[in-house]
Design a protein around this motif. Structure first.
Motif, PDB file in Angstrom:
ATOM      1  N   LYS A  63       0.828  -1.203   0.000  1.00 49.68           N
ATOM      2  CA  LYS A  63       0.000   0.000   0.000  1.00 49.68           C
ATOM      3  C   LYS A  63       0.866   1.257   0.000  1.00 49.68           C
ATOM      4  N   LYS A  64       1.899   1.208   0.828  1.00 50.22           N
ATOM      5  CA  LYS A  64       2.799   2.351   0.951  1.00 50.22           C
ATOM      6  C   LYS A  64       3.497   2.630  -0.382  1.00 50.22           C
ATOM      7  N   ALA A  65       3.903   1.542  -1.022  1.00 48.78           N
ATOM      8  CA  ALA A  65       4.603   1.679  -2.306  1.00 48.78           C
ATOM      9  C   ALA A  65       3.688   2.294  -3.357  1.00 48.78           C
ATOM     10  N   TYR A  66       2.429   1.812  -3.380  1.00 46.87           N
ATOM     11  CA  TYR A  66       1.492   2.352  -4.359  1.00 46.87           C
ATOM     12  C   TYR A  66       1.199   3.822  -4.078  1.00 46.87           C
ATOM     13  N   ARG A  67       1.004   4.128  -2.793  1.00 48.10           N
ATOM     14  CA  ARG A  67       0.676   5.505  -2.416  1.00 48.10           C
ATOM     15  C   ARG A  67       1.765   6.473  -2.881  1.00 48.10           C
ATOM     16  N   LYS A  68       2.987   6.037  -2.711  1.00 46.40           N
ATOM     17  CA  LYS A  68       4.122   6.874  -3.096  1.00 46.40           C
ATOM     18  C   LYS A  68       4.098   7.164  -4.599  1.00 46.40           C
ATOM     19  N   LEU A  69       3.853   6.102  -5.382  1.00 43.43           N
ATOM     20  CA  LEU A  69       3.808   6.277  -6.840  1.00 43.43           C
ATOM     21  C   LEU A  69       2.598   7.096  -7.272  1.00 43.43           C
ATOM     22  N   ALA A  70       1.469   6.824  -6.630  1.00 40.42           N
ATOM     23  CA  ALA A  70       0.244   7.517  -7.002  1.00 40.42           C
ATOM     24  C   ALA A  70       0.380   9.013  -6.765  1.00 40.42           C
TER      25      ALA A  70
END
Ligand SMILES: [Zn+2]
Ligand SMILES: [Zn+2]
Length: 372
Positions: free
Chosen positions: A22-29
Protein backbone atom coordinates in the motif's frame (compact mmCIF):
# COMPACT_ATOMS: atom_id res chain seq x y z
CA UNK A 1 2.10 -3.99 -25.82
CA UNK A 2 3.45 -6.36 -23.25
CA UNK A 3 2.81 -5.50 -19.65
CA UNK A 4 5.46 -5.05 -17.04
CA UNK A 5 5.42 -7.27 -14.03
CA UNK A 6 3.12 -5.80 -11.38
CA UNK A 7 5.66 -6.28 -8.58
CA UNK A 8 8.23 -4.52 -10.70
CA UNK A 9 5.80 -1.67 -11.42
CA UNK A 10 5.29 -1.06 -7.73
CA UNK A 11 8.96 -1.72 -6.95
CA UNK A 12 8.25 -4.40 -4.37
CA UNK A 13 9.37 -7.97 -3.79
CA UNK A 14 7.17 -11.02 -4.51
CA UNK A 15 6.59 -11.64 -0.82
CA UNK A 16 5.57 -8.08 -0.02
CA UNK A 17 3.05 -7.68 2.81
CA UNK A 18 -0.13 -5.60 2.60
CA UNK A 19 1.00 -2.42 4.37
CA UNK A 20 4.27 -2.24 2.42
CA UNK A 21 2.43 -2.76 -0.84
CA UNK A 22 0.00 0.00 0.00
CA UNK A 23 2.80 2.35 0.95
CA UNK A 24 4.60 1.68 -2.31
CA UNK A 25 1.49 2.35 -4.36
CA UNK A 26 0.68 5.50 -2.42
CA UNK A 27 4.12 6.87 -3.10
CA UNK A 28 3.81 6.28 -6.84
CA UNK A 29 0.24 7.52 -7.00
CA UNK A 30 1.18 10.76 -5.36
CA UNK A 31 4.16 11.20 -7.61
CA UNK A 32 2.34 10.52 -10.88
CA UNK A 33 -1.18 11.68 -10.11
CA UNK A 34 -2.60 13.60 -13.12
CA UNK A 35 -3.56 16.53 -10.89
CA UNK A 36 0.07 17.08 -10.09
CA UNK A 37 1.31 16.40 -13.61
CA UNK A 38 -1.10 18.14 -15.94
CA UNK A 39 -0.59 17.32 -19.63
CA UNK A 40 2.19 14.88 -18.83
CA UNK A 41 1.34 11.72 -20.82
CA UNK A 42 4.23 9.78 -19.39
CA UNK A 43 3.14 10.47 -15.80
CA UNK A 44 -0.42 9.62 -16.71
CA UNK A 45 0.65 6.25 -18.12
CA UNK A 46 2.77 5.54 -15.03
CA UNK A 47 -0.13 6.46 -12.76
CA UNK A 48 -2.47 4.09 -14.61
CA UNK A 49 0.09 1.32 -14.62
CA UNK A 50 0.67 1.63 -10.87
CA UNK A 51 -3.05 1.75 -10.19
CA UNK A 52 -3.69 -1.34 -12.27
CA UNK A 53 -0.88 -3.17 -10.47
CA UNK A 54 -2.26 -2.21 -7.10
CA UNK A 55 -5.78 -3.21 -8.10
CA UNK A 56 -4.49 -6.72 -8.65
CA UNK A 57 -1.86 -7.12 -5.94
CA UNK A 58 -4.00 -5.33 -3.35
CA UNK A 59 -6.74 -7.92 -3.80
CA UNK A 60 -5.91 -11.29 -2.26
CA UNK A 61 -7.84 -13.36 -4.79
CA UNK A 62 -6.50 -11.52 -7.84
CA UNK A 63 -2.99 -11.59 -6.46
CA UNK A 64 -3.19 -15.39 -6.14
CA UNK A 65 -4.42 -15.68 -9.72
CA UNK A 66 -1.65 -13.35 -10.90
CA UNK A 67 1.03 -15.28 -9.01
CA UNK A 68 -0.15 -18.50 -10.63
CA UNK A 69 -0.97 -17.45 -14.18
CA UNK A 70 0.62 -14.04 -14.63
CA UNK A 71 -1.22 -11.35 -16.56
CA UNK A 72 -3.39 -13.96 -18.23
CA UNK A 73 -4.89 -14.81 -14.86
CA UNK A 74 -6.20 -11.35 -14.20
CA UNK A 75 -6.59 -9.73 -17.60
CA UNK A 76 -9.91 -8.09 -18.10
CA UNK A 77 -10.36 -7.83 -14.37
CA UNK A 78 -8.10 -4.94 -13.62
CA UNK A 79 -9.48 -2.07 -15.59
CA UNK A 80 -6.63 0.32 -15.03
CA UNK A 81 -9.23 2.92 -14.23
CA UNK A 82 -9.00 5.07 -11.20
CA UNK A 83 -10.92 4.18 -8.10
CA UNK A 84 -12.49 0.96 -9.39
CA UNK A 85 -11.66 -2.65 -8.67
CA UNK A 86 -11.76 -4.63 -5.50
CA UNK A 87 -8.61 -3.34 -3.88
CA UNK A 88 -8.72 -1.39 -0.69
CA UNK A 89 -8.83 2.02 -2.28
CA UNK A 90 -11.05 3.43 0.38
CA UNK A 91 -8.42 3.18 3.09
CA UNK A 92 -5.83 4.74 0.87
CA UNK A 93 -8.03 7.50 -0.40
CA UNK A 94 -9.00 8.57 3.06
CA UNK A 95 -9.39 12.10 4.31
CA UNK A 96 -5.91 13.36 3.64
CA UNK A 97 -5.58 11.76 0.23
CA UNK A 98 -9.07 12.79 -0.78
CA UNK A 99 -8.32 16.36 0.13
CA UNK A 100 -5.12 16.41 -1.88
CA UNK A 101 -6.90 15.20 -4.97
CA UNK A 102 -9.77 17.57 -4.51
CA UNK A 103 -12.00 14.83 -3.15
CA UNK A 104 -13.65 17.29 -0.83
CA UNK A 105 -15.60 18.69 -3.74
CA UNK A 106 -13.94 22.06 -3.69
CA UNK A 107 -14.11 23.80 -7.01
CA UNK A 108 -11.31 25.78 -8.52
CA UNK A 109 -10.89 29.09 -6.84
CA UNK A 110 -10.07 32.48 -8.13
CA UNK A 111 -12.59 32.39 -10.98
CA UNK A 112 -15.72 34.51 -11.27
CA UNK A 113 -18.01 34.08 -8.28
CA UNK A 114 -21.71 34.84 -8.13
CA UNK A 115 -22.68 37.52 -5.60
CA UNK A 116 -24.74 36.67 -2.53
CA UNK A 117 -28.51 36.82 -2.50
CA UNK A 118 -30.00 39.48 -0.28
CA UNK A 119 -33.21 39.39 1.69
CA UNK A 120 -35.28 42.39 2.55
CA UNK A 121 -38.35 42.26 4.79
CA UNK A 122 -41.02 44.68 3.67
CA UNK A 123 -43.85 45.58 6.01
CA UNK A 124 -47.11 46.43 4.29
CA UNK A 125 -50.44 47.63 5.57
CA UNK A 126 -53.36 45.38 4.76
CA UNK A 127 -54.62 47.89 2.20
CA UNK A 128 -51.24 47.94 0.44
CA UNK A 129 -51.09 44.15 0.38
CA UNK A 130 -54.61 43.83 -0.97
CA UNK A 131 -54.40 46.55 -3.62
CA UNK A 132 -50.75 46.28 -4.57
CA UNK A 133 -48.26 49.07 -4.21
CA UNK A 134 -45.01 50.37 -5.59
CA UNK A 135 -42.45 51.07 -2.90
CA UNK A 136 -38.97 52.45 -2.83
CA UNK A 137 -36.54 50.56 -0.67
CA UNK A 138 -32.98 51.35 0.32
CA UNK A 139 -30.69 48.40 0.66
CA UNK A 140 -27.03 48.20 1.62
CA UNK A 141 -25.19 46.24 -1.02
CA UNK A 142 -21.81 45.57 -2.56
CA UNK A 143 -21.56 46.85 -6.09
CA UNK A 144 -18.71 46.54 -8.54
CA UNK A 145 -16.28 49.42 -8.20
CA UNK A 146 -16.74 51.75 -11.16
CA UNK A 147 -13.21 53.17 -10.94
CA UNK A 148 -11.51 49.83 -11.62
CA UNK A 149 -14.45 47.97 -13.20
CA UNK A 150 -14.33 45.49 -10.37
CA UNK A 151 -10.78 44.29 -10.97
CA UNK A 152 -9.41 45.93 -7.81
CA UNK A 153 -6.33 47.17 -9.70
CA UNK A 154 -5.57 50.83 -10.28
CA UNK A 155 -6.91 51.95 -13.67
CA UNK A 156 -4.25 51.24 -16.30
CA UNK A 157 -2.83 48.29 -14.37
CA UNK A 158 -3.99 44.69 -14.16
CA UNK A 159 -4.03 42.13 -11.38
CA UNK A 160 -1.19 39.69 -12.02
CA UNK A 161 -0.84 36.02 -11.33
CA UNK A 162 -0.02 35.29 -7.70
CA UNK A 163 3.67 34.50 -7.18
CA UNK A 164 3.04 32.09 -4.35
CA UNK A 165 0.48 29.78 -5.95
CA UNK A 166 1.03 30.68 -9.62
CA UNK A 167 -2.65 31.32 -10.04
CA UNK A 168 -3.94 28.04 -8.59
CA UNK A 169 -5.32 29.71 -5.50
CA UNK A 170 -4.06 26.77 -3.47
CA UNK A 171 -0.67 25.69 -2.23
CA UNK A 172 0.68 22.35 -1.03
CA UNK A 173 2.12 22.23 2.42
CA UNK A 174 4.37 19.38 3.47
CA UNK A 175 3.14 17.63 6.60
CA UNK A 176 5.41 14.73 7.30
CA UNK A 177 4.95 12.22 4.53
CA UNK A 178 1.83 13.86 3.13
CA UNK A 179 1.46 17.11 1.38
CA UNK A 180 -1.78 18.91 2.07
CA UNK A 181 -3.49 21.42 -0.12
CA UNK A 182 -4.39 24.74 1.43
CA UNK A 183 -5.82 28.04 0.34
CA UNK A 184 -2.98 30.28 -0.78
CA UNK A 185 -2.19 32.68 2.08
CA UNK A 186 -0.79 35.36 -0.24
CA UNK A 187 -3.87 35.83 -2.43
CA UNK A 188 -6.48 34.17 -0.19
CA UNK A 189 -7.40 31.79 -2.96
CA UNK A 190 -7.96 34.37 -5.66
CA UNK A 191 -4.94 33.29 -7.69
CA UNK A 192 -4.08 36.87 -8.49
CA UNK A 193 -2.32 39.65 -6.70
CA UNK A 194 -2.60 43.37 -7.08
CA UNK A 195 0.56 45.48 -6.82
CA UNK A 196 -1.19 48.79 -7.37
CA UNK A 197 -4.58 48.64 -5.72
CA UNK A 198 -7.44 50.83 -6.88
CA UNK A 199 -7.69 53.73 -4.46
CA UNK A 200 -11.49 53.90 -4.45
CA UNK A 201 -12.11 50.33 -3.37
CA UNK A 202 -8.70 49.55 -1.80
CA UNK A 203 -8.25 46.61 -4.14
CA UNK A 204 -11.45 44.83 -3.21
CA UNK A 205 -13.11 45.43 -6.57
CA UNK A 206 -16.42 46.11 -4.83
CA UNK A 207 -17.82 48.99 -2.80
CA UNK A 208 -20.45 49.14 -0.10
CA UNK A 209 -23.29 51.28 -1.22
CA UNK A 210 -26.87 51.97 -0.40
CA UNK A 211 -29.03 51.62 -3.42
CA UNK A 212 -32.60 52.68 -3.86
CA UNK A 213 -34.85 50.30 -5.71
CA UNK A 214 -38.43 50.61 -6.76
CA UNK A 215 -40.33 47.43 -5.96
CA UNK A 216 -43.72 46.65 -7.48
CA UNK A 217 -45.83 44.64 -5.07
CA UNK A 218 -48.68 42.85 -6.87
CA UNK A 219 -52.20 43.03 -5.44
CA UNK A 220 -53.19 40.21 -3.10
CA UNK A 221 -49.84 39.33 -1.50
CA UNK A 222 -49.78 38.01 2.03
CA UNK A 223 -47.29 37.49 4.83
CA UNK A 224 -44.64 34.99 3.73
CA UNK A 225 -44.86 35.81 0.02
CA UNK A 226 -41.53 36.52 -1.65
CA UNK A 227 -40.77 38.67 -4.62
CA UNK A 228 -37.52 37.98 -6.42
CA UNK A 229 -35.64 40.79 -8.06
CA UNK A 230 -33.21 39.03 -10.30
CA UNK A 231 -29.69 40.44 -10.29
CA UNK A 232 -30.39 43.03 -7.59
CA UNK A 233 -28.38 41.23 -4.92
CA UNK A 234 -24.70 41.68 -4.18
CA UNK A 235 -22.24 42.18 -7.00
CA UNK A 236 -20.29 39.11 -8.03
CA UNK A 237 -16.53 38.87 -7.50
CA UNK A 238 -14.08 38.85 -10.40
CA UNK A 239 -16.74 39.70 -12.94
CA UNK A 240 -19.22 37.03 -11.72
CA UNK A 241 -22.96 37.67 -11.94
CA UNK A 242 -24.81 39.52 -9.19
CA UNK A 243 -27.02 37.64 -6.73
CA UNK A 244 -30.76 38.12 -6.41
CA UNK A 245 -32.75 40.23 -4.01
CA UNK A 246 -35.69 38.61 -2.26
CA UNK A 247 -38.33 40.92 -0.87
CA UNK A 248 -40.15 39.12 1.92
CA UNK A 249 -43.66 40.44 2.57
CA UNK A 250 -44.94 40.93 6.10
CA UNK A 251 -48.47 42.30 6.43
CA UNK A 252 -49.23 44.37 9.52
CA UNK A 253 -52.29 43.74 11.71
CA UNK A 254 -55.24 45.93 10.79
CA UNK A 255 -57.41 47.78 13.33
CA UNK A 256 -60.70 46.55 11.87
CA UNK A 257 -59.99 43.51 9.74
CA UNK A 258 -58.32 40.23 10.38
CA UNK A 259 -57.17 38.40 7.28
CA UNK A 260 -57.09 34.67 6.77
CA UNK A 261 -56.02 33.85 3.25
CA UNK A 262 -58.56 35.37 0.89
CA UNK A 263 -61.19 36.03 3.59
CA UNK A 264 -61.46 39.05 5.86
CA UNK A 265 -63.09 39.04 9.26
CA UNK A 266 -64.47 41.93 11.28
CA UNK A 267 -66.45 42.40 14.47
CA UNK A 268 -69.53 44.64 14.42
CA UNK A 269 -71.01 45.85 17.72
CA UNK A 270 -74.83 46.27 17.67
CA UNK A 271 -77.33 47.41 20.27
CA UNK A 272 -79.82 45.05 21.90
CA UNK A 273 -82.58 47.01 20.22
CA UNK A 274 -81.12 46.57 16.72
CA UNK A 275 -80.48 42.93 17.50
CA UNK A 276 -84.04 42.40 18.67
CA UNK A 277 -85.89 44.44 16.06
CA UNK A 278 -83.56 44.03 13.09
CA UNK A 279 -81.69 46.87 11.42
CA UNK A 280 -79.76 47.97 8.43
CA UNK A 281 -76.19 48.69 9.43
CA UNK A 282 -73.27 50.26 7.63
CA UNK A 283 -70.18 48.10 7.77
CA UNK A 284 -66.71 48.89 6.50
CA UNK A 285 -65.03 47.03 3.68
CA UNK A 286 -61.63 47.77 2.15
CA UNK A 287 -63.48 49.50 -0.70
CA UNK A 288 -65.68 51.68 1.48
CA UNK A 289 -68.91 51.24 3.41
CA UNK A 290 -71.64 48.78 2.49
CA UNK A 291 -75.08 48.11 3.94
CA UNK A 292 -75.63 44.99 5.99
CA UNK A 293 -79.16 43.91 6.87
CA UNK A 294 -79.50 42.39 10.32
CA UNK A 295 -82.71 40.39 10.71
CA UNK A 296 -84.86 40.68 13.83
CA UNK A 297 -83.93 38.34 16.72
CA UNK A 298 -80.25 38.22 15.81
CA UNK A 299 -78.15 36.65 18.55
CA UNK A 300 -74.72 37.86 19.62
CA UNK A 301 -71.90 36.12 17.76
CA UNK A 302 -73.91 35.56 14.58
CA UNK A 303 -71.74 35.84 11.47
CA UNK A 304 -72.84 37.46 8.22
CA UNK A 305 -71.08 36.86 4.96
CA UNK A 306 -70.52 39.58 2.40
CA UNK A 307 -69.56 37.72 -0.74
CA UNK A 308 -66.64 38.96 -2.79
CA UNK A 309 -65.72 41.67 -0.28
CA UNK A 310 -62.56 39.84 0.77
CA UNK A 311 -59.21 39.70 -0.97
CA UNK A 312 -58.47 38.92 -4.61
CA UNK A 313 -55.61 36.40 -4.25
CA UNK A 314 -52.29 37.17 -5.92
CA UNK A 315 -52.14 33.68 -7.46
CA UNK A 316 -55.52 34.04 -9.15
CA UNK A 317 -58.98 32.73 -8.37
CA UNK A 318 -62.09 34.48 -7.11
CA UNK A 319 -62.09 37.11 -4.41
CA UNK A 320 -62.74 35.96 -0.86
CA UNK A 321 -65.55 37.09 1.44
CA UNK A 322 -65.89 39.54 4.31
CA UNK A 323 -67.32 37.87 7.39
CA UNK A 324 -68.94 40.25 9.88
CA UNK A 325 -69.57 38.90 13.33
CA UNK A 326 -72.07 40.88 15.37
CA UNK A 327 -71.50 41.49 19.05
CA UNK A 328 -74.60 42.56 20.98
CA UNK A 329 -73.57 45.26 23.39
CA UNK A 330 -74.89 45.72 26.89
CA UNK A 331 -75.97 49.35 27.26
CA UNK A 332 -73.89 51.38 29.75
CA UNK A 333 -74.10 54.85 31.42
CA UNK A 334 -77.87 54.64 31.74
CA UNK A 335 -79.78 57.48 33.44
CA UNK A 336 -82.64 56.98 35.88
CA UNK A 337 -85.29 57.17 33.18
CA UNK A 338 -83.59 54.61 30.98
CA UNK A 339 -83.11 52.26 33.90
CA UNK A 340 -86.79 52.66 34.72
CA UNK A 341 -87.74 51.80 31.15
CA UNK A 342 -85.64 48.65 31.30
CA UNK A 343 -87.28 47.64 34.57
CA UNK A 344 -90.68 48.09 32.97
CA UNK A 345 -89.51 46.18 29.93
CA UNK A 346 -88.24 43.34 32.12
CA UNK A 347 -91.54 43.19 33.97
CA UNK A 348 -93.37 42.88 30.67
CA UNK A 349 -91.54 39.69 29.76
CA UNK A 350 -93.58 36.62 30.57
CA UNK A 351 -92.72 32.99 30.29
CA UNK A 352 -89.58 31.64 28.61
CA UNK A 353 -90.38 32.41 24.99
CA UNK A 354 -88.35 35.64 24.96
CA UNK A 355 -85.09 33.90 25.84
CA UNK A 356 -84.55 31.12 23.32
CA UNK A 357 -81.33 29.84 24.81
CA UNK A 358 -82.19 30.29 28.45
CA UNK A 359 -84.64 27.42 28.74
CA UNK A 360 -82.38 24.83 27.22
CA UNK A 361 -79.45 26.17 29.18
CA UNK A 362 -81.27 25.81 32.52
CA UNK A 363 -82.42 22.36 31.54
CA UNK A 364 -78.85 21.45 30.80
CA UNK A 365 -77.70 22.73 34.20
CA UNK A 366 -80.49 20.80 35.97
CA UNK A 367 -79.59 17.59 34.18
CA UNK A 368 -75.92 18.08 34.96
CA UNK A 369 -76.57 18.26 38.73
CA UNK A 370 -79.05 15.36 38.65
CA UNK A 371 -76.47 13.11 37.07
CA UNK A 372 -73.76 13.84 39.64
ZN1 LIG B 1 -11.78 49.88 -7.54
ZN1 LIG C 1 -1.80 32.81 -4.44
Amino acid sequence: MSKRDYYEVLGVSKDVDGPTLKKAYRKLAMKYHPDRNPDDKDADAKFKEATEAYEVLGDEQKRRAYDQYGHAGVDGQAGGGFGGGGANFSDIFGDVFGDIFGGGGRGPRGGPQRGSDLRYTMELTLEEAVRGVEKKIRIPTLTACTTCDGSGAKPGTKPKTCNTCHGAGQVRMQQGFFSVQQTCPSCRGQGTQIDDPCTSCHGRGVKEETKTLSVKIPAGVDTGDRIRLSGEGEAGAMGGPAGDLYVQVSVLEHKLFHRDGRNLYCEVPISIVDAALGAELEVPTLDGRVKLKIPAETQSGKQFRLRGKGVLPVRGGPAGDLLCRVQVETPVSLNAEQKDLLMKFQASLTGEKHSPQKKSWFEGVKKFFEEI
